[in-house]
Design a protein around this motif. Sequence first.
Motif, PDB file in Angstrom:
ATOM      1  N   MET A 187       4.822   0.781  -0.763  1.00  0.00           N
ATOM      2  CA  MET A 187       5.588  -0.263  -1.419  1.00  0.00           C
ATOM      3  C   MET A 187       4.669  -1.161  -2.230  1.00  0.00           C
ATOM      4  O   MET A 187       4.969  -1.515  -3.383  1.00  0.00           O
ATOM      5  CB  MET A 187       6.345  -1.066  -0.356  1.00  0.00           C
ATOM      6  CG  MET A 187       7.099  -2.275  -0.882  1.00  0.00           C
ATOM      7  SD  MET A 187       6.087  -3.774  -1.080  1.00  0.00           S
ATOM      8  CE  MET A 187       5.618  -4.103   0.607  1.00  0.00           C
ATOM      9  N   GLN A 188       3.524  -1.520  -1.667  1.00  0.00           N
ATOM     10  CA  GLN A 188       2.620  -2.439  -2.373  1.00  0.00           C
ATOM     11  C   GLN A 188       2.044  -1.830  -3.650  1.00  0.00           C
ATOM     12  O   GLN A 188       1.713  -2.565  -4.590  1.00  0.00           O
ATOM     13  CB  GLN A 188       1.486  -2.864  -1.438  1.00  0.00           C
ATOM     14  CG  GLN A 188       1.950  -3.804  -0.340  1.00  0.00           C
ATOM     15  CD  GLN A 188       0.857  -4.081   0.667  1.00  0.00           C
ATOM     16  OE1 GLN A 188      -0.082  -4.799   0.374  1.00  0.00           O
ATOM     17  NE2 GLN A 188       0.975  -3.496   1.848  1.00  0.00           N
ATOM     18  N   SER A 210       9.085  -2.262   5.089  1.00  0.00           N
ATOM     19  CA  SER A 210       8.607  -2.296   3.703  1.00  0.00           C
ATOM     20  C   SER A 210       9.672  -2.824   2.754  1.00  0.00           C
ATOM     21  O   SER A 210       9.355  -3.472   1.751  1.00  0.00           O
ATOM     22  CB  SER A 210       8.155  -0.901   3.263  1.00  0.00           C
ATOM     23  OG  SER A 210       9.252  -0.028   3.070  1.00  0.00           O
ATOM     24  N   TYR A 220      -1.159  -8.481   2.340  1.00  0.00           N
ATOM     25  CA  TYR A 220      -0.561  -7.942   3.555  1.00  0.00           C
ATOM     26  C   TYR A 220      -1.633  -7.878   4.635  1.00  0.00           C
ATOM     27  O   TYR A 220      -2.826  -7.790   4.338  1.00  0.00           O
ATOM     28  CB  TYR A 220      -0.043  -6.540   3.254  1.00  0.00           C
ATOM     29  CG  TYR A 220       0.581  -5.804   4.411  1.00  0.00           C
ATOM     30  CD1 TYR A 220       1.946  -5.918   4.676  1.00  0.00           C
ATOM     31  CD2 TYR A 220      -0.172  -4.958   5.216  1.00  0.00           C
ATOM     32  CE1 TYR A 220       2.529  -5.227   5.717  1.00  0.00           C
ATOM     33  CE2 TYR A 220       0.401  -4.257   6.259  1.00  0.00           C
ATOM     34  CZ  TYR A 220       1.751  -4.397   6.505  1.00  0.00           C
ATOM     35  OH  TYR A 220       2.320  -3.695   7.533  1.00  0.00           O
ATOM     36  N   SER A 245       4.800   0.438   3.968  1.00  0.00           N
ATOM     37  CA  SER A 245       4.365  -0.860   3.425  1.00  0.00           C
ATOM     38  C   SER A 245       3.220  -0.694   2.434  1.00  0.00           C
ATOM     39  O   SER A 245       3.118  -1.438   1.449  1.00  0.00           O
ATOM     40  CB  SER A 245       3.945  -1.798   4.563  1.00  0.00           C
ATOM     41  OG  SER A 245       5.059  -2.148   5.358  1.00  0.00           O
ATOM     42  N   ALA A 280      -1.310  -1.251   7.183  1.00  0.00           N
ATOM     43  CA  ALA A 280      -1.018  -0.581   5.917  1.00  0.00           C
ATOM     44  C   ALA A 280      -1.529   0.856   5.876  1.00  0.00           C
ATOM     45  O   ALA A 280      -0.856   1.740   5.354  1.00  0.00           O
ATOM     46  CB  ALA A 280      -1.620  -1.377   4.756  1.00  0.00           C
ATOM     47  N   GLU A 299       9.655  -6.610   3.123  1.00  0.00           N
ATOM     48  CA  GLU A 299       8.416  -7.121   2.524  1.00  0.00           C
ATOM     49  C   GLU A 299       8.474  -7.052   1.005  1.00  0.00           C
ATOM     50  O   GLU A 299       7.994  -7.961   0.317  1.00  0.00           O
ATOM     51  CB  GLU A 299       7.227  -6.317   3.052  1.00  0.00           C
ATOM     52  CG  GLU A 299       6.957  -6.569   4.528  1.00  0.00           C
ATOM     53  CD  GLU A 299       6.195  -5.444   5.215  1.00  0.00           C
ATOM     54  OE1 GLU A 299       6.013  -5.518   6.439  1.00  0.00           O
ATOM     55  OE2 GLU A 299       5.803  -4.471   4.528  1.00  0.00           O
TER      56      GLU A 299
END
Length: 248
Positions: A164-165, A110, A132, A161, A148, A113
Motif C-alpha cells: 500500500m505504501q 492496509s 509506518y 501495508s 511492513a 492505513e
Amino acid sequence: MGHPEPFPVKYVAIGNEDCGKKFYRGNYLKFYNAIRQAYPDIQMISNCDGSSRPLDHPADLYDFHVYTDSKTLFNMRNTFDRTSRSGLKAFVSEYAVWRSDAGRGSLLASLAEAAFLTGLEMNSDIVHMASYTPLFVNDNDRTWNPDAIVFNSWQHYGTPSYWMQTLFRESSGAMIHPITVSSSYSGSLAASAITWQDSENSFLRVKVVNFGSDAVSLTISTSGLQASVNALGSTSTVLTSGNVMDEN
C-alpha cells in the motif's frame, strides 16, 4: 551508530511517548536548550501532540503516534483538517492498525492505513513527515505485529501495508489537488489526487480507498490540473485479495 564516517543529523526527537510523564517537560527543556545552543540547525521534535492545541514549550515539530483498530484509523483520515495552519508541523512517526484487525499484517489494516495516509497527504502543509512502524520483523522472532517487511534467513516479503505504501511514493514533493468523490457509498471511501512532473511530462495519480464490503460506482472530480496531464494511456493499480484478513 555503525557509520565509519560522520553523518548529518537533521532531526532529534527528545524522548519517545514520554509527554505524560512527570518530569518530561523539565528534562525536555534541558535537552532542547543544550542542543539548540550547540547545534542551532538541528530540528527538535517534542513528544507532545500539538494537533488539537498549541504546545506549552518550544519545539520545531511535534510527534504524533497512533496504533488502533481499522475502523478508528479509517475515521481518523480527517484528523489534521482541524489543525491550526499557523502552528508547528507534525511528524507522524508511528502509525499502524494493530491487534486483531492487523493479524500479522492484513489487507484490512492496509486499507485503513491508506485512508489515513490520504488525509496526511491532503494536509501536507501541516504534516511534514510520516513513517509506518515497524519496518522489519524476523519471522522467527516476532516481538511486534504488524510490520511492513517480514524476513527469515532465506526469504522475505512485504505485507499489504508495505505494498500500500508504494502507492504513495510520489507524494513527497508532489502538488495536492482538491478532490470530490460522488457515490452513494461515500462514507466508506477516502481519496486523494496529486500531480508531479519529470523533465517532459506531468503525471496525475488518484488514489481511492474502498473500506466497505460493497463494489462501488463513483464519480471523481478535481481541479487545478495542468493541460499537459494526458489521460490517454492511464493505468489502474488495484491492491485487493479474496479476504480482508489475508496477509502474505
